[in-house]
Every structure is written in C-alpha cells, then in structure tokens.
Design an enzyme around this catalytic site. Structure first.
Site, short mmCIF file in Angstrom:
data_model
loop_
_atom_site.label_atom_id
_atom_site.label_comp_id
_atom_site.label_asym_id
_atom_site.label_seq_id
_atom_site.Cartn_x
_atom_site.Cartn_y
_atom_site.Cartn_z
N LYS A 85 30.24 45.29 49.68
CA LYS A 85 31.44 44.73 49.66
C LYS A 85 32.74 45.55 50.30
CE LYS A 85 32.95 41.33 46.08
NZ LYS A 85 33.39 41.14 44.67
O1 G3P Z 1 34.49 38.92 42.73
C1 G3P Z 1 35.71 38.97 42.57
C2 G3P Z 1 36.49 37.89 42.10
O2 G3P Z 1 35.81 36.93 41.79
C3 G3P Z 1 37.79 38.23 41.20
O3 G3P Z 1 38.13 37.08 40.38
O4 G3P Z 1 39.50 36.08 38.78
O5 G3P Z 1 39.65 38.62 39.56
O6 G3P Z 1 40.62 36.78 40.95
P1 G3P Z 1 39.45 37.20 39.84
#
Ligand code: G3P
Length: 217
Positions: A83
């Site tokens: 990533k």
């Molecule tokens: O993989 C990272 C992403 O899905 C983050 O999600 O909920 O932290 O915006 P969130």
C-alpha cells in the site's frame, strides 16, 4: 466481485475465511495499531491461511524510502500487495515497484483524477475511500462510478478496490457499479447475511416440520 477483509485481526479474518468470504486482506497502520501486537507476527499468521493478496502499508513519505520499505515488506510473504499513499513520491514508487513485478495498492484516493494517476503508474489496485468522503458531505460512491467508467474507457488493468466501507449498502452499491473488489470490515460482513424474513422463514419451516414429524408417528 471479490471480497477483501479490512482488518488486521487474525481471528476475524479466520472466521470470514471459514465462511469462504476472503479473497484477500487489507491492513493499514491504524488497523495494525488497534491489535497491539507485532506487525510481522500478524502478517505471518494471516499469510498462513489466506492465499489472496494481503495489503501491507509503507510509512515512508519519500519515494526512495517507500521503495526500500516495499521491497522489504514484499519479502515477508508470497502474496503481499504494498500500500502506497497517493502522492507524487508515491506514484514514483508505484512505477518502480510495478516495473519490478511487486504488487501495489494506491491508498488514500479521493478523486477520479488521483485514480487515473495510480493506473498510469501501473498500480495493481486503487483504493478510493468512500466512507471518508461521505463523512465530509461528498457522496463517495460517485467517484467509484466515475473511476470504473474511466478505467473501462481506456482498458486500464488496475483493479478498483472500494475502501472505507461503513455499512452493507456501500457493498451493494459498489457491486451494482461493478467495482472489482470491496474491502469489508468484519462488522459489515457480519450484517450482510441478515434479513428478518429469512429468520422468520426458518422459524416457520421448522415449526411446520414438527407437524410433519408428528404425522409419521
Ligand atoms: O483500508 C482502509 C480503509 O478501509 C479505512 O476505512 O473506516 O478508517 O475510513 P476508515
């Protein structure tokens, strides 16, 4: 549609895997921090039963540092996808890593133009964060629709990995658009199976079967 599981919690990934729902896994520094365990150990445990790509994130901000970290992370397991954040340094790193045959996942993508850059750099996956766009009052799913269309227009190979999914409707909408992958938090996956009419239907079938059984005796 492929399902990746968006967590670094090994038990949750194992549970989803036993249910046949794991085509890959995505982690990020915040998800790893939540676990309070050694990163390498977590990665080795996940890789012991997940065959699909496992996303591991770099923390360097310069291209050189990202490339060095990516090569190291990639040597940990056979199925790593590295990533890389959406910056110019990130794009330099993605270009180099894709030339070396290392899988990349461009993260923190919030616009179709950023997704075009990721595809041109040769990213394996692009991760638009739809929930975080919803949080600031922009409809996140609209950029998924645009990115899927743009990639189709030019035949880009980069797969659209819908990230920052917050609820089952996000999965449904991503599937309707035809996104390649949804990376789903375990709590959202859990909810996807539920429907009150399913529960009521099972209850009624079992009650009726009791009547059938009585007829036999
Ligand atoms: O993989 C990272 C992403 O899905 C983050 O999600 O909920 O932290 O915006 P969130």
């Amino acid at each position: 549609m492929k399902f990746f599981i968006d967590t670094a919690n090994v038990d949750a990934i194992r549970k989803a895997h036993e249910r046949g729902m794991v085509d890959g896994v995505t982690t990020n520094p915040s998800l790893v921090a939540k676990e309070g365990r050694d990163f390498r150990k977590i990665v080795d445990e996940i890789a012991s039963f997940v065959e699909g790509p496992i996303s591991l994130e770099v923390i360097s901000e310069d291209a050189e540092g990202m490339i060095k970290e990516a090569r190291d992370l990639n040597s940990w397991i056979d199925n790593a996808a590295i990533k890389i954040p959406m910056t110019w340094d990130g794009m330099k790193a993605v270009k180099q890593l894709s030339d070396e045959g290392i899988k990349t996942n461009v993260t923190l993508v919030f616009s179709p133009n950023q997704a075009i850059l990721a595809a041109k750099a040769g990213a394996t996956f692009v991760s638009p964060f739809i929930g975080r766009l919803d949080d600031v009052g922009q409809i996140g799913m609209e950029i998924i629709e645009a990115i899927v269309q743009i990639y189709a227009n030019y035949g880009f190979d980069t797969e659209v990995l819908v990230a920052s999914i917050r609820h089952p409707i996000h999965v449904y909408e991503a599937a309707l658009i035809g996104a390649d992958i949804a990376t789903i938090p375990p709590s959202v996956l859990e909810k996807m199976v539920n429907h009150p009419l399913t529960d009521a239907g099972i209850k009624r079938f079992l009650e009726d079967w009791e009547k059938v059984k009585k007829l036999k005796t």
